[in-house]
Structure formats: C-alpha cells, structure tokens
Design a protein around this motif. Sequence first.
Motif, PDB file in Angstrom:
ATOM      1  N   ARG A   1      15.593 -21.253 -26.541  1.00  0.00           N
ATOM      2  CA  ARG A   1      14.891 -21.244 -27.814  1.00  0.00           C
ATOM      3  C   ARG A   1      15.822 -21.814 -28.891  1.00  0.00           C
ATOM      4  O   ARG A   1      16.824 -22.454 -28.569  1.00  0.00           O
ATOM      5  N   ASP A   2      15.513 -21.578 -30.149  1.00  0.00           N
ATOM      6  CA  ASP A   2      16.222 -22.244 -31.253  1.00  0.00           C
ATOM      7  C   ASP A   2      17.738 -22.050 -31.183  1.00  0.00           C
ATOM      8  O   ASP A   2      18.509 -23.013 -31.309  1.00  0.00           O
TER       9      ASP A   2
ATOM     10  N   TYR B   1      12.918 -26.516 -24.251  1.00  0.00           N
ATOM     11  CA  TYR B   1      12.493 -26.030 -25.562  1.00  0.00           C
ATOM     12  C   TYR B   1      11.100 -26.561 -25.906  1.00  0.00           C
ATOM     13  O   TYR B   1      10.226 -25.803 -26.352  1.00  0.00           O
TER      14      TYR B   1
ATOM     15  N   GLY C   1       8.450 -25.024 -23.638  1.00  0.00           N
ATOM     16  CA  GLY C   1       8.186 -23.656 -24.065  1.00  0.00           C
ATOM     17  C   GLY C   1       7.292 -23.592 -25.292  1.00  0.00           C
ATOM     18  O   GLY C   1       6.420 -22.720 -25.389  1.00  0.00           O
ATOM     19  N   CYS C   2       7.486 -24.514 -26.216  1.00  0.00           N
ATOM     20  CA  CYS C   2       6.651 -24.555 -27.423  1.00  0.00           C
ATOM     21  C   CYS C   2       5.200 -24.877 -27.083  1.00  0.00           C
ATOM     22  O   CYS C   2       4.268 -24.364 -27.709  1.00  0.00           O
TER      23      CYS C   2
ATOM     24  N   GLY D   1       4.471 -22.191 -23.469  1.00  0.00           N
ATOM     25  CA  GLY D   1       5.157 -20.918 -23.291  1.00  0.00           C
ATOM     26  C   GLY D   1       4.259 -19.715 -23.481  1.00  0.00           C
ATOM     27  O   GLY D   1       4.291 -18.764 -22.688  1.00  0.00           O
ATOM     28  N   THR D   2       3.434 -19.717 -24.536  1.00  0.00           N
ATOM     29  CA  THR D   2       2.570 -18.569 -24.799  1.00  0.00           C
ATOM     30  C   THR D   2       1.532 -18.394 -23.695  1.00  0.00           C
ATOM     31  O   THR D   2       1.237 -17.270 -23.283  1.00  0.00           O
TER      32      THR D   2
ATOM     33  N   ALA E   1      11.804 -15.268 -28.160  1.00  0.00           N
ATOM     34  CA  ALA E   1      10.833 -16.175 -28.775  1.00  0.00           C
ATOM     35  C   ALA E   1       9.664 -15.328 -29.281  1.00  0.00           C
ATOM     36  O   ALA E   1       8.929 -14.748 -28.481  1.00  0.00           O
TER      37      ALA E   1
ATOM     38  N   SER F   1       6.724 -15.916 -30.654  1.00  0.00           N
ATOM     39  CA  SER F   1       5.356 -16.250 -30.253  1.00  0.00           C
ATOM     40  C   SER F   1       5.098 -15.885 -28.798  1.00  0.00           C
ATOM     41  O   SER F   1       4.026 -15.371 -28.446  1.00  0.00           O
TER      42      SER F   1
ATOM     43  N   ASP G   1      13.044  -8.344 -28.266  1.00  0.00           N
ATOM     44  CA  ASP G   1      13.109  -9.720 -28.746  1.00  0.00           C
ATOM     45  C   ASP G   1      14.203  -9.871 -29.799  1.00  0.00           C
ATOM     46  O   ASP G   1      14.948 -10.854 -29.800  1.00  0.00           O
TER      47      ASP G   1
ATOM     48  N   GLY H   1      17.650 -12.066 -29.396  1.00  0.00           N
ATOM     49  CA  GLY H   1      18.061 -13.078 -30.360  1.00  0.00           C
ATOM     50  C   GLY H   1      19.480 -12.867 -30.843  1.00  0.00           C
ATOM     51  O   GLY H   1      20.218 -13.827 -31.109  1.00  0.00           O
TER      52      GLY H   1
END
Length: 271
Positions: free
Chosen positions: A140-141, A165, A168-169, A172-173, A202, A204, A232, A236
Amino acid sequence: MGKLKTVVVKYWKVYAAALVIAVICDLIGTVKLNIGIGTLTIFPMVFATIIGGILGPDAFKLFKVPESRLGGSLVLVVLAPFMAKMGVSAGANLSKLVSVGPALILQEFGNLGTILFSLPIALFLGLKKEAIGACYSVNRDSNLGLTTDIYGPDAPETRGTFAVYIVGCVIGTVFLSILASVVASFDILHPLALGMASGIGAGSMMTAAAGTLGEIYPQYAEDILVMGGASDMLTGITGIYMGTFVGLPLTRKLYAILEPRIGRIINKEAN
C-alpha cells in the motif's frame, strides 16, 4: 484560498463526477450474490471503483491522466472521516482491544506468510527482481514509499511494488470481499479473528472485508469493525518497520535461493 479555487476550477469534473457516482452507487446499495461457496457481498464502493474505471483515461476517456491521479490522491481524504470513526470506536471499546492486544500485534507476522506463497508463483510467472517488490508486503502507500526510497523510482523492485499497488486499488476491495466470504463459509475461525485479519493496512480493503463479515455475523458486526480498524491502524504503524527489517530482507534471501532453481526449471521447459 486562491490556490484552492484554482484547483477546484481546474478539476471540477472530478468533483462533479464523484458526487454523481456517489449518488448512483448509494441508490444501488449493497448487493448480495450466492456464489455456491459463500455469499459475495458487493458494497457501493465496489460499484464506484468500476464506474470510475470505465470513465477513466483508458476507457471512455472522460478524464485525463492528471485528473485520474488527482482522484487517486483524494482517496485518503475521503477515508479520513472513516478512520476517525474507527479511532472513536476503538477508544470506546478499549477493554476489548486490550484483551486481544498480543494477537493484534502478533498478527503482523502472519502477513509474512504470504511471501512464502507468492514469491515462487511470481518467479514461475517469469518475474525477476520485480518479484521482490511485489511479494514482500501487501504494497500500500507506505510500502510504495519504502521501496522507492530504498531502490529508487526506476528500479525493478519498485515497479513490482507499484504493479501490485495498482492491482490492489482496482480489484482489492472485490477480492477481499470474496475472500472474507469464502473463509467465513468454512466456519473454522472465530469472527473476531477474521475481523483482525481484515486489517491489512488498506482502509478501503479492510472496510470491504469487515463489512462482508458484518453481514455474515450480524451479532459481531460492531466488534468485527472495531478489530478490523484497530488491526488496520496497527498494520499501518508497524508494517513499515516489518517491511524494512523483516519483509524485504526475507524476500531478498528467498529470491537468492529460489530464483536460480526456478530459473533453471523454466529454461529447461522452454528448451
């Protein structure tokens, strides 16, 4: 204020489209589909992702690439109220979080297990050093920033991280919704354990997985969301250190061991 006005005027299509898409997806609501091995719960955000992708520069080209990039950067903005809600919920349920504290911290080590699974597959698919960046984390970011900082923006490791990345965007959901539904259908793990597993760093994706689990276990819905949000948040925070000191070194070591062997297998089959 003048700079803000300039940005709004320049990218007004993005904001207008976001409002229209939000209204349409809210009207569609949550859709449940029986897929045999479980119930797939599709949330409005999934429809928003699909519609946004269709309108993007690769399909209907309603938006140009700079406008699409702006839309991507605004994701963190719209997730901020949700993460604030997670913080409030976590504070209100602090006793529950303390009781499972060690599990929340140790579950980060579970994310390393995917390296053992994904790296051989990536190598068999023909990836080289891209596999290191693609497989060492969920990418992720923070992971994208870490890989870029260590290897540079043009390195193959960074390309691997960026590829995952983007994937996943886009899906991913959807993937996490399906995975949560399938795993829950086995009825092996406790709903709160599944809620903790939803927190992969992530927001979302966590929302999609925890929301699906909440639909399956309505009596645990609030606790699942609390556990997912806390997990989550911890992922992070700790994920960047886990990636730096454990994930990347482990992936590089396994790459050095596996790549020559798998490479010989691929070359032998090609000949």
